[in-house]
Design a protein around this motif. Structure first.
Motif, PDB file in Angstrom:
ATOM      1  N   TYR A  45       0.854  -1.187   0.000  1.00  0.00           N
ATOM      2  CA  TYR A  45       0.000   0.000   0.000  1.00  0.00           C
ATOM      3  C   TYR A  45       0.891   1.238   0.000  1.00  0.00           C
ATOM      4  N   ASN A  46       0.561   2.216  -0.858  1.00  0.00           N
ATOM      5  CA  ASN A  46       1.295   3.476  -0.821  1.00  0.00           C
ATOM      6  C   ASN A  46       0.420   4.617  -1.296  1.00  0.00           C
ATOM      7  N   VAL A  47       0.762   5.796  -0.821  1.00  0.00           N
ATOM      8  CA  VAL A  47       0.110   7.030  -1.245  1.00  0.00           C
ATOM      9  C   VAL A  47       1.200   8.075  -1.423  1.00  0.00           C
ATOM     10  N   THR A  48       0.932   9.031  -2.312  1.00  0.00           N
ATOM     11  CA  THR A  48       1.909  10.074  -2.595  1.00  0.00           C
ATOM     12  C   THR A  48       1.309  11.433  -2.308  1.00  0.00           C
ATOM     13  N   ALA A  49       2.058  12.225  -1.557  1.00  0.00           N
ATOM     14  CA  ALA A  49       1.679  13.619  -1.303  1.00  0.00           C
ATOM     15  C   ALA A  49       2.334  14.477  -2.371  1.00  0.00           C
ATOM     16  N   ASP A  50       1.583  15.429  -2.903  1.00  0.00           N
ATOM     17  CA  ASP A  50       2.094  16.310  -3.948  1.00  0.00           C
ATOM     18  C   ASP A  50       3.283  17.121  -3.467  1.00  0.00           C
ATOM     19  N   GLU A  51       3.955  17.739  -4.442  1.00  0.00           N
ATOM     20  CA  GLU A  51       5.095  18.588  -4.117  1.00  0.00           C
ATOM     21  C   GLU A  51       4.675  19.688  -3.149  1.00  0.00           C
ATOM     22  N   LYS A  52       5.638  20.140  -2.349  1.00  0.00           N
ATOM     23  CA  LYS A  52       5.358  21.124  -1.308  1.00  0.00           C
ATOM     24  C   LYS A  52       5.841  22.522  -1.668  1.00  0.00           C
ATOM     25  N   TYR A  53       6.758  22.624  -2.622  1.00  0.00           N
ATOM     26  CA  TYR A  53       7.365  23.919  -2.928  1.00  0.00           C
ATOM     27  C   TYR A  53       7.865  23.905  -4.367  1.00  0.00           C
ATOM     28  N   ALA A  54       8.225  25.100  -4.866  1.00  0.00           N
ATOM     29  CA  ALA A  54       8.774  25.210  -6.209  1.00  0.00           C
ATOM     30  C   ALA A  54      10.069  24.399  -6.285  1.00  0.00           C
ATOM     31  N   GLU A  55      10.317  23.845  -7.443  1.00  0.00           N
ATOM     32  CA  GLU A  55      11.468  22.972  -7.606  1.00  0.00           C
ATOM     33  C   GLU A  55      12.782  23.686  -7.287  1.00  0.00           C
ATOM     34  N   ILE A  56      13.645  22.976  -6.570  1.00  0.00           N
ATOM     35  CA  ILE A  56      14.982  23.487  -6.270  1.00  0.00           C
ATOM     36  C   ILE A  56      16.010  22.528  -6.849  1.00  0.00           C
ATOM     37  N   LYS A  57      17.149  23.069  -7.208  1.00  0.00           N
ATOM     38  CA  LYS A  57      18.207  22.263  -7.820  1.00  0.00           C
ATOM     39  C   LYS A  57      19.047  21.605  -6.727  1.00  0.00           C
ATOM     40  N   VAL A  58      19.245  20.312  -6.877  1.00  0.00           N
ATOM     41  CA  VAL A  58      20.068  19.552  -5.946  1.00  0.00           C
ATOM     42  C   VAL A  58      21.491  19.509  -6.502  1.00  0.00           C
ATOM     43  N   ALA A  59      22.460  19.854  -5.653  1.00  0.00           N
ATOM     44  CA  ALA A  59      23.864  19.822  -6.075  1.00  0.00           C
ATOM     45  C   ALA A  59      24.235  18.429  -6.578  1.00  0.00           C
TER      46      ALA A  59
END
Length: 129
Positions: free
Chosen positions: A52-66
């Motif tokens: 069983y799984n559920v996904t919560a939508d994104e929380k903030y504008a996309e940020i770049k990961v180093a």
């Protein structure tokens, strides 16, 4: 099974990293076995028994990961967050700056593992109970 609404209610009590152990206890009560948080946009995938799984939508504008991890600097930021010195969004920015692409909370094992963009383990912590 648990819902995103129930998880959001539990998460609403979290103001800083210092509140994390209580949040984990709330998730255990709901039946959550673990979750992955993706730093680039903050979306979270929660999982329970029987796949069983559920996904919560994104929380903030996309940020770049180093592209490369900086484990030493990340540990400094993590300690500050755990002592309640930074909020969630600041911590996510610090993760991105240090090359942390996601973290996985395993509620069964009571660990939190931080990964880089290549899915390499950067740090594994025991969660205080």
């Amino acid at each position: 099974m648990f819902t995103i609404e129930q998880i959001k209610e539990a998460h609403s009590k979290v103001k800083s990293g210092a509140d994390f152990p209580n949040y984990i206890q709330d998730l255990i009560i709901l039946g959550v076995k673990g979750y992955d948080t993706f730093v680039h946009d903050g979306h979270v995938e929660y999982y329970g028994v029987n796949n069983y799984n559920v996904t919560a939508d994104e929380k903030y504008a996309e940020i770049k990961v180093a592209p490369f991890p900086n484990k030493e600097l990340f540990i400094e930021f993590l300690v500050k967050h755990q002592y309640g010195e930074t909020d969630y969004i600041t911590f996510c920015g610090h993760c991105a700056q240090c090359g942390i692409a996601k973290w996985r909370v395993d509620i069964v094992e009571m660990t939190c593992t931080y990964f880089d963009q290549s899915d390499n383990e950067i740090l594994i912590e025991k969660i205080p109970s």
